[in-house]
Design a protein around this motif. Structure first.
Motif, PDB file in Angstrom:
ATOM      1  N   GLU A 207      79.813  15.489 -18.692  1.00 52.41           N
ATOM      2  CA  GLU A 207      78.952  16.271 -19.568  1.00 52.41           C
ATOM      3  C   GLU A 207      77.507  15.785 -19.414  1.00 52.41           C
ATOM      4  OE1 GLU A 207      79.864  18.836 -20.999  1.00 52.41           O
ATOM      5  OE2 GLU A 207      81.971  18.690 -21.579  1.00 52.41           O
ATOM      6  N   PRO A 208      76.516  16.702 -19.483  1.00 52.61           N
ATOM      7  CA  PRO A 208      75.114  16.306 -19.265  1.00 52.61           C
ATOM      8  C   PRO A 208      74.680  15.102 -20.082  1.00 52.61           C
ATOM      9  CG  PRO A 208      75.277  18.686 -19.343  1.00 52.61           C
ATOM     10  CD  PRO A 208      76.650  18.160 -19.690  1.00 52.61           C
ATOM     11  N   GLU A 209      75.165  14.998 -21.319  1.00 51.93           N
ATOM     12  CA  GLU A 209      74.748  13.875 -22.166  1.00 51.93           C
ATOM     13  C   GLU A 209      75.320  12.538 -21.701  1.00 51.93           C
ATOM     14  OE1 GLU A 209      78.088  16.094 -24.453  1.00 51.93           O
ATOM     15  OE2 GLU A 209      76.348  16.588 -23.188  1.00 51.93           O
ATOM     16  N   ASP A 210      76.317  12.568 -20.801  1.00 47.23           N
ATOM     17  CA  ASP A 210      76.915  11.331 -20.291  1.00 47.23           C
ATOM     18  C   ASP A 210      76.365  10.918 -18.936  1.00 47.23           C
ATOM     19  OD1 ASP A 210      78.545  10.962 -22.493  1.00 47.23           O
ATOM     20  OD2 ASP A 210      80.207  12.120 -21.652  1.00 47.23           O
ATOM     21  N   GLY A 212      73.483   9.844 -18.129  1.00 46.42           N
ATOM     22  CA  GLY A 212      72.733   8.595 -18.258  1.00 46.42           C
ATOM     23  C   GLY A 212      73.612   7.367 -18.214  1.00 46.42           C
ATOM     24  N   GLY A 238      76.272  18.664 -14.113  1.00 51.01           N
ATOM     25  CA  GLY A 238      77.275  18.213 -15.064  1.00 51.01           C
ATOM     26  C   GLY A 238      78.624  18.866 -14.841  1.00 51.01           C
TER      27      GLY A 238
END
Length: 255
Positions: A207-210, A212, A238
């Motif tokens: 997922e995009p938020e992961d 990083g 993602g």
């Protein structure tokens, strides 16, 4: 329907479908889980545990997709060969148990992607109750939550064969490598992931938020190198369902 064998993987859709079948039909509903090299052992264990927790009547069958002619070489219609074999086995189980129907858990969302397995379902007379009820994946999750079905927020999962570009040969060693790579991502707390196998390159989707998280974990690179990957990349788009299908310029007949 009076009686049914449900193709049950322990995922969101099949668990909800089996829960409703069990509520409506009792011991005339049977969950059938196929155990094979294209699914991690952990997924099978979770399906068994969940079936016991929910009180499903449950059977496990062994299949080998790599033994199916044409499957190993991963053509775009690969999923058709797999599902055709699976539904043949499920029909045999249903006949042994005296059950009238075989059912599977496709939803409306599955019509948005390339799904050659749908053709196999139609050819084998397999019913798709969630699709017939015009339920979306999100609605299945919401209804599962209302019923207290614990898979309501389980991450999406697909067989490991979907990690390979079409026409790249699928082998047991490659499947095992992908399974270990994904299990590692799971062990560091990432819930939704895919490791796409491009020869010596591993393309990680989360997922995009992961994203990083991946960029700060040098241990991931070391572990993937130990598995035999020369290059390790993160897909900036993602996680997305069916991302390998974007490479298809022309879909085969029936897709």
């Amino acid at each position: 329907m009076r009686s049914v064998a449900v193709a049950y993987s322990g995922g969101v859709d099949s668990t909800f479908l089996m829960r409703v079948a069990d509520d409506e039909l009792g011991n005339k509903a049977l969950a059938v889980t196929a155990r094979s090299e294209t699914y991690p052992e952990r997924e099978g264990e979770e399906a068994v545990s969940l079936a016991a927790q929910l009180g499903f009547r449950h059977r496990i069958v062994d299949t080998s997709e790599l033994a199916i002619p044409g499957f190993r070489y991963n053509p775009p219609e690969r999923c058709y060969y797999c599902k055709s074999e699976l539904f043949t086995v499920l029909r045999q189980v249903a006949d042994e148990e005296g059950l009238i129907h075989v059912a599977e858990g496709s939803t409306l969302n599955d019509l948005d992607d390339y799904r050659p397995g749908r053709k196999a379902a139609q050819e084998h007379g397999v019913v798709s109750p969630l699709l017939q009820a015009q339920l979306t994946k999100e609605e299945v999750r919401l209804l599962s939550k209302e019923l207290g079905v614990p898979t309501w927020d389980k991450p999406a999962f697909a067989c490991l064969a979907s990690r390979f570009p079409y026409h790249e040969e699928i082998t047991e060693d490659k499947l095992f490598r992908v399974a270990l790579a994904e299990e590692y991502l799971r062990s560091i707390g990432i819930r939704q992931y895919r490791v796409r196998h491009h020869g010596t390159l591993a393309r990680i989707e989360v997922e995009p938020e992961d994203i990083g998280i991946l960029l700060t974990r040098t241990d991931i690179v070391r572990f993937f190198h130990q598995l035999g990957f020369t290059y390790v990349t993160v897909d900036l788009e993602g996680y997305r369902q069916g991302s390998m299908n974007t490479a298809l310029t022309e879909r085969p007949e029936g897709g």
